[in-house]
Design an enzyme around this catalytic site. Structure first.
Site, short mmCIF file in Angstrom:
data_model
loop_
_atom_site.label_atom_id
_atom_site.label_comp_id
_atom_site.label_asym_id
_atom_site.label_seq_id
_atom_site.Cartn_x
_atom_site.Cartn_y
_atom_site.Cartn_z
N ARG A 28 -10.26 34.14 57.05
CA ARG A 28 -9.44 34.65 58.17
C ARG A 28 -9.65 36.12 58.46
NH1 ARG A 28 -3.43 32.29 56.76
NH2 ARG A 28 -4.13 30.23 57.13
N HIS A 44 -3.35 36.68 61.07
CA HIS A 44 -3.86 35.38 61.48
C HIS A 44 -4.72 35.58 62.72
CE1 HIS A 44 -4.23 31.16 62.44
NE2 HIS A 44 -3.69 30.89 61.27
N ARG A 76 -5.12 35.68 50.87
CA ARG A 76 -4.61 34.35 50.50
C ARG A 76 -5.50 33.23 51.04
NH1 ARG A 76 -1.39 30.69 53.41
NH2 ARG A 76 -1.25 32.19 55.10
N GLU A 116 -9.56 22.98 55.31
CA GLU A 116 -9.38 24.21 56.07
C GLU A 116 -10.36 25.27 55.57
OE1 GLU A 116 -5.28 25.41 56.22
OE2 GLU A 116 -4.64 23.48 57.01
#
Length: 523
Positions: free
Chosen positions: A277, A231, A375, A115
């Site tokens: 992100r 997100h 994160r 990812e």
């Protein structure tokens, strides 16, 4: 229906991955009461699609996972916490497998995917995109097999009880009726996230920052609240929930297109769709801002990928989108960013201990500094496991030195006045305010306006005598903590982006924020 006890050895508030793992450790030392405000299955754990990161593959090393975690955190990851996470994470995953967790495999070997911001393929999945649900199932089965654990659903924790400065129990608003107090030697807050502070969120309805708000009102230190991860890709269809579309979709090759169906990420970052992100979320926010559409969206495009692979790899996403007439194998999927994960929370040490004696926290409700300002994808389930286990072990060891006292107790949480009728409009107002003024892109002016409006709203706070009224108070408290922390941090770092301070200021702010009733400080 089991009657709640008046006294137990330990209380765990929350039945997600952190709470259940802590309870399993605590069961060896005494009676453990695990409280869930809805069904035991309703937690962020159940919605975690992305997977769980761990350095177990042949091509990986623990040191590389550590390096990626520190890099993603943009300069302020607590290196000791990150080291604990990646080193002890290996044992926690092996333990889950022993307890029957069915991770995806190719033959007998575990299957690892990659990812964004990971340098190796190290993300484990279960049933494609239902990793959290499978881990939760296995932990619940293990906890249910231990006779010292009492799992109790539909019990809303409204406040913390204190005696002489020590947390010694909780006050509940029971689904069965009125308030109820349960005493214990220590309390663990594993209440999950705070996404319901925002009007657009991937979080379940239970994510109303209860633990953070209760801890703050009790006098605990709270840290890093300005760092809220948005997100980039949540399904955006009218009358549909903001369903999370996993980062793993982009890991498999999905691309982002603007309202004119042009791919745009390469102009924002060299890693394109696999950029961190916060970069992707800001890029999408900018594309939405310059769009000429009345109700602008951008699109996630996976039409060039093999249909069979998509359906097998992402069965839950495929089926959920299909319910809203979106076929991800042939349609451009309309998306917008949504509030997703709070890096901050109740400030704890590496053993889950807060600044208040008798109060512990783990998982998303806690802040060890392990995530820094941003994160790393798929580290959250691992954090819940590792620090949930640590908190449980520490509470167990400390239990011998503290006794449950029943006199002179102070409750930090609620009063007995009747609830007011305007709870939902109040919550909606706070959510809209936070999305507009304390969202993906911030400024000093927008933050000061938000703080002013939040202060004015205090006079209209619903009296916290019902569950929903308590949630309204918790949302307001946490929103205020986020806005004050974001204003105090006069720089952009990780998930916090300020247009008036677009650069890092390492000299002043390469530190963690700590907020109390008195002020925000950095250390």
């Amino acid at each position: 229906m089991k009657t709640l006890p008046d006294e137990v050895d330990f209380i765990v508030v929350g039945a997600g991955v952190a709470g259940l793992r802590a309870a399993i450790s605590l069961a060896e030392a005494g009676k453990v009461l695990v409280l869930a405000k809805q069904e035991l299955t309703e937690s962020a754990t159940q919605y975690a699609q992305g997977g769980i990161a761990v350095a177990l593959s042949d091509e990986d090393e623990i040191s590389l996972h550590l390096q990626d975690t520190i890099s993603a955190g943009d300069g302020i990851v607590n290196p000791d916490a990150a080291r604990v996470l990646v080193e002890e994470g290996v044992d926690r995953i092996n333990e889950l497998i022993e307890w029957g967790t069915q991770f995806d495999r190719h033959g007998t070997k575990l299957t690892f995917t990659r990812e964004a911001a990971h340098s190796r393929s190290r993300v484990l999945h279960a049933h494609g995109d239902s990793t959290g649900r499978e881990i939760g199932r296995a932990l619940h089965a293990k906890a249910s097999s231990l006779r010292n654990i009492l799992l109790s659903e539909f019990e809303f924790t409204s406040g913390l009880c204190q005696d002489s400065g020590r947390v010694c129990g909780v006050e509940l608003i029971s689904a069965r009726g009125g308030p109820h107090m349960v005493r214990s030697s220590a309390v663990l807050l594993a209440t999950g996230g705070a996404g319901q502070i925002y009007s657009n969120t991937t979080n379940p309805a239970v994510a109303t920052a209860d633990g953070v708000a209760m801890a703050f009102r009790a006098g605990a230190e709270i840290s890093d609240m300005e760092f809220f991860q948005f997100h980039p890709t949540a399904l955006y269809v009218k009358k549909a929930p903001r369903f999370l579309l996993s980062e793993a979709l982009r890991g498999e090759g999905a691309v982002l297109r603007n309202s004119e169906l042009l791919r745009f990420m390469p102009k924002y970052h060299e890693m394109g769709e696999l950029a961190p992100r916060d970069v992707v979320a800001r890029a999408i926010a900018h594309e939405l801002e310059v769009s000429r559409m009345k109700d602008p969206v951008v699109y996630l495009d996976m039409t060039h990928l093999k249909e069979a692979h998509i359906k097998t790899r992402f069965p839950r996403i495929y089926e959920t989108c299909l319910k809203y007439n979106v076929d991800i194998t042939v349609d451009q999927v309309p998306i917008r960013p949504a509030a997703h994960y709070l890096m901050g929370g109740v400030r704890t040490d590496l053993f889950g201990q807060s600044s208040l004696p008798g109060l512990y926290a783990a998982g998303e409700a806690a802040c060890t500094g392990v995530h820094g300002a941003n994160r790393l994808a798929s580290n959250s389930l691992l954090e819940g496991l590792v620090f949930g286990a640590r908190a449980g072990e520490t509470m167990r060891e400390e239990s011998g030195s503290s006794t449950v006292k029943t006199h002179d107790q102070k409750i930090s949480g609620k009063n007995s006045e009747p609830p007011t009728a305007d709870v939902e409009p109040f919550i909606h107002e706070i959510q809209q305010l936070m999305w507009k003024k304390v969202g993906i892109v911030r400024s000093g002016q927008s933050l000061r306006e938000a703080i002013q409006q939040l202060k004015a709203a205090e006079a209209r706070l619903p009296q916290p005598a019902s569950r929903r009224a308590c949630e309204a108070a918790n949302i307001h408290t946490a929103a205020t903590l986020i806005a004050h922390s974001a204003l105090a941090r006069e720089e952009s770092r990780g998930a916090q982006y300020r247009i008036d301070y677009p650069a890092h200021n390492d000299a002043r702010f390469k530190k963690h924020s700590v907020i109390t009733e008195k002020n925000v400080r950095f250390e």
